[in-house]
Design a protein around this motif. Sequence first.
Motif, PDB file in Angstrom:
ATOM      1  N   LEU A   1       5.705  10.823  -7.986  1.00 30.35           N
ATOM      2  CA  LEU A   1       5.903   9.395  -8.222  1.00 30.35           C
ATOM      3  C   LEU A   1       5.342   8.907  -9.560  1.00 30.35           C
ATOM      4  O   LEU A   1       5.998   8.112 -10.248  1.00 30.35           O
ATOM      5  N   PRO A   2       4.127   9.324  -9.964  1.00 28.65           N
ATOM      6  CA  PRO A   2       3.643   8.850 -11.270  1.00 28.65           C
ATOM      7  C   PRO A   2       4.576   9.231 -12.419  1.00 28.65           C
ATOM      8  O   PRO A   2       4.823   8.422 -13.321  1.00 28.65           O
ATOM      9  N   ILE A   3       5.103  10.451 -12.378  1.00 34.35           N
ATOM     10  CA  ILE A   3       6.023  10.884 -13.429  1.00 34.35           C
ATOM     11  C   ILE A   3       7.338  10.128 -13.323  1.00 34.35           C
ATOM     12  O   ILE A   3       7.952   9.767 -14.338  1.00 34.35           O
ATOM     13  N   ALA A   4       7.784   9.864 -12.092  1.00 31.10           N
ATOM     14  CA  ALA A   4       9.027   9.109 -11.892  1.00 31.10           C
ATOM     15  C   ALA A   4       8.907   7.713 -12.485  1.00 31.10           C
ATOM     16  O   ALA A   4       9.841   7.219 -13.138  1.00 31.10           O
ATOM     17  N   MET A   5       7.761   7.072 -12.282  1.00 32.08           N
ATOM     18  CA  MET A   5       7.570   5.727 -12.831  1.00 32.08           C
ATOM     19  C   MET A   5       7.463   5.760 -14.349  1.00 32.08           C
ATOM     20  O   MET A   5       7.957   4.861 -15.040  1.00 32.08           O
ATOM     21  N   LEU A   6       6.827   6.805 -14.876  1.00 32.47           N
ATOM     22  CA  LEU A   6       6.758   6.951 -16.327  1.00 32.47           C
ATOM     23  C   LEU A   6       8.152   7.154 -16.919  1.00 32.47           C
ATOM     24  O   LEU A   6       8.489   6.558 -17.958  1.00 32.47           O
ATOM     25  N   LEU A   7       8.969   7.950 -16.240  1.00 31.08           N
ATOM     26  CA  LEU A   7      10.343   8.150 -16.699  1.00 31.08           C
ATOM     27  C   LEU A   7      11.131   6.847 -16.641  1.00 31.08           C
ATOM     28  O   LEU A   7      11.979   6.588 -17.502  1.00 31.08           O
ATOM     29  N   ALA A   8      10.857   6.025 -15.641  1.00 28.77           N
ATOM     30  CA  ALA A   8      11.528   4.727 -15.549  1.00 28.77           C
ATOM     31  C   ALA A   8      11.198   3.867 -16.767  1.00 28.77           C
ATOM     32  O   ALA A   8      12.073   3.191 -17.326  1.00 28.77           O
ATOM     33  N   CYS A   9       9.933   3.913 -17.204  1.00 26.14           N
ATOM     34  CA  CYS A   9       9.536   3.168 -18.411  1.00 26.14           C
ATOM     35  C   CYS A   9      10.259   3.708 -19.639  1.00 26.14           C
ATOM     36  O   CYS A   9      10.770   2.931 -20.462  1.00 26.14           O
TER      37      CYS A   9
ATOM     38  N   GLU B   1       1.103   8.437   5.860  1.00 25.71           N
ATOM     39  CA  GLU B   1      -0.308   8.640   6.219  1.00 25.71           C
ATOM     40  C   GLU B   1      -1.011   7.319   6.582  1.00 25.71           C
ATOM     41  O   GLU B   1      -1.842   7.290   7.490  1.00 25.71           O
ATOM     42  N   LEU B   2      -0.682   6.239   5.888  1.00 24.78           N
ATOM     43  CA  LEU B   2      -1.398   4.976   6.065  1.00 24.78           C
ATOM     44  C   LEU B   2      -0.740   4.031   7.053  1.00 24.78           C
ATOM     45  O   LEU B   2      -1.387   3.080   7.517  1.00 24.78           O
ATOM     46  N   GLY B   3       0.511   4.264   7.375  1.00 25.25           N
ATOM     47  CA  GLY B   3       1.222   3.302   8.207  1.00 25.25           C
ATOM     48  C   GLY B   3       1.710   2.129   7.369  1.00 25.25           C
ATOM     49  O   GLY B   3       1.381   2.002   6.189  1.00 25.25           O
ATOM     50  N   VAL B   4       2.467   1.249   7.991  1.00 27.47           N
ATOM     51  CA  VAL B   4       3.082   0.138   7.256  1.00 27.47           C
ATOM     52  C   VAL B   4       2.031  -0.797   6.683  1.00 27.47           C
ATOM     53  O   VAL B   4       2.058  -1.148   5.492  1.00 27.47           O
ATOM     54  N   ASP B   5       1.070  -1.222   7.500  1.00 30.20           N
ATOM     55  CA  ASP B   5       0.067  -2.186   7.032  1.00 30.20           C
ATOM     56  C   ASP B   5      -0.818  -1.589   5.944  1.00 30.20           C
ATOM     57  O   ASP B   5      -1.094  -2.234   4.923  1.00 30.20           O
ATOM     58  N   GLY B   6      -1.260  -0.357   6.136  1.00 24.95           N
ATOM     59  CA  GLY B   6      -2.089   0.281   5.129  1.00 24.95           C
ATOM     60  C   GLY B   6      -1.343   0.500   3.830  1.00 24.95           C
ATOM     61  O   GLY B   6      -1.892   0.313   2.739  1.00 24.95           O
ATOM     62  N   PHE B   7      -0.068   0.888   3.943  1.00 25.38           N
ATOM     63  CA  PHE B   7       0.743   1.074   2.738  1.00 25.38           C
ATOM     64  C   PHE B   7       0.911  -0.235   1.983  1.00 25.38           C
ATOM     65  O   PHE B   7       0.817  -0.268   0.745  1.00 25.38           O
ATOM     66  N   ASN B   8       1.179  -1.318   2.700  1.00 22.46           N
ATOM     67  CA  ASN B   8       1.372  -2.609   2.037  1.00 22.46           C
ATOM     68  C   ASN B   8       0.124  -3.039   1.274  1.00 22.46           C
ATOM     69  O   ASN B   8       0.212  -3.552   0.148  1.00 22.46           O
ATOM     70  N   LEU B   9      -1.053  -2.826   1.867  1.00 16.82           N
ATOM     71  CA  LEU B   9      -2.301  -3.171   1.168  1.00 16.82           C
ATOM     72  C   LEU B   9      -2.500  -2.284  -0.054  1.00 16.82           C
ATOM     73  O   LEU B   9      -2.899  -2.768  -1.127  1.00 16.82           O
ATOM     74  N   LEU B  10      -2.245  -0.990   0.106  1.00 13.71           N
ATOM     75  CA  LEU B  10      -2.384  -0.063  -1.014  1.00 13.71           C
ATOM     76  C   LEU B  10      -1.428  -0.441  -2.143  1.00 13.71           C
ATOM     77  O   LEU B  10      -1.816  -0.457  -3.322  1.00 13.71           O
ATOM     78  N   TYR B  11      -0.204  -0.779  -1.786  1.00 16.35           N
ATOM     79  CA  TYR B  11       0.785  -1.083  -2.818  1.00 16.35           C
ATOM     80  C   TYR B  11       0.462  -2.394  -3.518  1.00 16.35           C
ATOM     81  O   TYR B  11       0.682  -2.529  -4.727  1.00 16.35           O
TER      82      TYR B  11
ATOM     83  N   GLY C   1      11.572  -0.534  -6.325  1.00 21.46           N
ATOM     84  CA  GLY C   1      12.306   0.457  -5.556  1.00 21.46           C
ATOM     85  C   GLY C   1      11.426   1.221  -4.584  1.00 21.46           C
ATOM     86  O   GLY C   1      11.792   1.425  -3.424  1.00 21.46           O
ATOM     87  N   HIS C   2      10.247   1.637  -5.034  1.00 23.36           N
ATOM     88  CA  HIS C   2       9.355   2.406  -4.161  1.00 23.36           C
ATOM     89  C   HIS C   2       8.697   1.520  -3.106  1.00 23.36           C
ATOM     90  O   HIS C   2       8.238   2.033  -2.082  1.00 23.36           O
ATOM     91  N   PHE C   3       8.647   0.227  -3.343  1.00 24.30           N
ATOM     92  CA  PHE C   3       8.109  -0.698  -2.336  1.00 24.30           C
ATOM     93  C   PHE C   3       9.134  -0.967  -1.240  1.00 24.30           C
ATOM     94  O   PHE C   3       8.827  -0.935  -0.053  1.00 24.30           O
TER      95      PHE C   3
ATOM     96  N   ALA D   1      13.907   5.958  -8.611  1.00 25.51           N
ATOM     97  CA  ALA D   1      14.319   6.339  -7.254  1.00 25.51           C
ATOM     98  C   ALA D   1      15.036   7.684  -7.253  1.00 25.51           C
ATOM     99  O   ALA D   1      14.748   8.562  -6.422  1.00 25.51           O
ATOM    100  N   LEU D   2      15.954   7.871  -8.181  1.00 23.88           N
ATOM    101  CA  LEU D   2      16.764   9.094  -8.178  1.00 23.88           C
ATOM    102  C   LEU D   2      15.940  10.332  -8.538  1.00 23.88           C
ATOM    103  O   LEU D   2      16.104  11.396  -7.919  1.00 23.88           O
ATOM    104  N   VAL D   3      15.060  10.209  -9.525  1.00 27.31           N
ATOM    105  CA  VAL D   3      14.262  11.386  -9.896  1.00 27.31           C
ATOM    106  C   VAL D   3      13.201  11.670  -8.835  1.00 27.31           C
ATOM    107  O   VAL D   3      12.844  12.827  -8.600  1.00 27.31           O
ATOM    108  N   ALA D   4      12.709  10.615  -8.153  1.00 23.85           N
ATOM    109  CA  ALA D   4      11.744  10.842  -7.073  1.00 23.85           C
ATOM    110  C   ALA D   4      12.409  11.543  -5.895  1.00 23.85           C
ATOM    111  O   ALA D   4      11.819  12.435  -5.271  1.00 23.85           O
ATOM    112  N   LEU D   5      13.649  11.162  -5.590  1.00 24.49           N
ATOM    113  CA  LEU D   5      14.386  11.844  -4.520  1.00 24.49           C
ATOM    114  C   LEU D   5      14.686  13.287  -4.881  1.00 24.49           C
ATOM    115  O   LEU D   5      14.864  14.136  -3.995  1.00 24.49           O
TER     116      LEU D   5
END
Length: 303
Positions: free
Chosen positions: A57-65, A125-135, A202-204, A48-52
């Motif tokens: 985001l992909p690099i932020a999640m890799l850093l989280a790992c 871009e996708l809205g709440v419903d589209g984002f939830n399906l994508l996630y 966190g991103h969800f 969350a902090l590095v993304a802000l």
Amino acid sequence: MLSYLIFTLTLGGIYALLALSLNLIWGGVGMVNLGLAGFFAVGAYASALVALAGVPLPIAMLLACLIGAAAGLLATFATIRLRGDYLAIVTLGFAEVVRMVALNERWLTRGSDGVSGIPAPFRAELGVDGFNLLYLALVSVIVLGVFLTLRRLDLSPFGRVLKAIREDQELATFAGKSVTRFKMQTFALSAAIAGLAGALYGHFQTYISPDHFQPLITIYIFLAVTAGGVGRPVGALAGAYLVVFFLEATRFLGELFTVLEPGQVAAIREVLVGLALLCVLHLRPQGILPERIAPAPKPETSV
């Protein structure tokens, strides 16, 4: 109703990653890690902090790992000579230290106010419903990838060494295996998976605070792994989804028993979780999908 189902499945996938993380360290090498919520929090805050700060985001999640793995190595140095109850107590203390740091170091974590506005991929871009399906699709793909990796690892020589350490650490040492090295590698990998789960969470949610990482999360994951079957990745996977659906089903107790106050409903939910764990331990102590250990080959007899 569909949105709620998607939310439940997404949360189930995040819990499945935590269950796979715990199953690797507990079911694999026999180390009882009660600090799972701590590594979960480390991953969530790190991503969350590095993304802000503007990191993709992909690099932020890799850093989280990576940061989760580093925290796992740090915890291993403090617990490498501990076993059983002593190990459990120290790892539980580690999780509380992480939560207290998140609560008090406001310059970094914003304290009890939490971190808000965490970037979510394509939400605008996708809205709440589209984002939830994508996630949901993203989490499901990651869970499947981690599951297949751990399943392959479980069947590999590395996995067999872990089981040897779990069953008899002294014998594994006598056989020439570096127990310390294997424990450190396993703890780091387990913590990295928990950190990835935290990043996804966190991103969800787009908001995290110290209250999201209570020790109760670890109890839920222990229930999931115990119910599914310790030592078997598919059991951890099944147990996690069962526990999430069980927890979400108990939310409707207030509608069934209208005389209960919200605080009473919350207390009853926790009681039901404890009763569920006791029932699983009594009725299926090996879990729904217990570990299958192949019998040792019979020695050939000469004629």
